[in-house]
Enzyme design. Sequence first.
Site, short mmCIF file in Angstrom:
data_model
loop_
_atom_site.label_atom_id
_atom_site.label_comp_id
_atom_site.label_asym_id
_atom_site.label_seq_id
_atom_site.Cartn_x
_atom_site.Cartn_y
_atom_site.Cartn_z
N THR A 138 0.92 -1.14 0.03
CA THR A 138 0.08 -0.12 0.06
C THR A 138 0.83 1.30 -0.07
O THR A 138 2.05 1.28 0.56
CB THR A 138 -0.75 0.10 1.24
OG1 THR A 138 -1.43 1.33 1.40
CG2 THR A 138 -0.08 -0.33 2.53
N CYS A 193 -1.65 5.03 -5.64
CA CYS A 193 -2.29 4.11 -4.88
C CYS A 193 -2.44 2.87 -5.48
O CYS A 193 -2.56 2.73 -6.68
CB CYS A 193 -3.79 4.69 -4.62
SG CYS A 193 -4.73 3.49 -3.44
#
Length: 229
Positions: free
Chosen positions: A83, A196
């Site tokens: 992430t 992202c």
Amino acid sequence: MQTIGLIGGMSWESTALYYKLINERVRDRKGKLHSAPLLMYSYDFQQIKEMQYADRWSEAAASLAEVARRLESAGARAIVLCTNTMHKLAPDIMSSLTVPFIHIGDATAQRIRAKGYRRLGLLGTKFTMEQDFYIDRLRAHDLDVLVPPADARADVNRIIYDELCLGSVTAPSRRRYQEVMAALVVAGAECIILGCTEITMLVGPDDTSVETFDTTAIHAETAADFAMG
């Protein structure tokens, strides 16, 4: 090969991409039936999101650091946090380890510098676009970072959490991202970071006039290369 420890589930949609991309890289380089030795811990992302939005970062840091230590104890020779946003807590994780931590921002910045770009547009969650932890990491590589205006940041963030993390990919959201990227290019961005790990599900090289850098693929490839030495 060396074993890689993956901290995933943020969201599992992109963690599944990590697993696929790492193993494809190993297969393509080593051939035959080779695949990567991996250990994975997958979070319940609802709990992580609640910590993020409630500003409970110290609680999240303690949890991620403990998971990283457990993966190291189980035999991981490097840790990969699957992430971008939770790299806000990278210092807490790194301080708990004796093995390398493969930082997504460093891996991405190195790819960008290798291509000769200096000014980039950044898309990601509101935390990644608005806080210093990620932008400063890129600036440390002598990169100039542009982010969208507030209304566009809100749309980019909403689409990530309300759609992409649930596996929903829609044409209206793709058009909105295309508009945001086009505005960044007009503002001077020479390339775009898909900052992202879910954004790669929605847009890619054909959705903007400049080169895109897919942090999910870059991070996964860097992890695979570490595993293979």
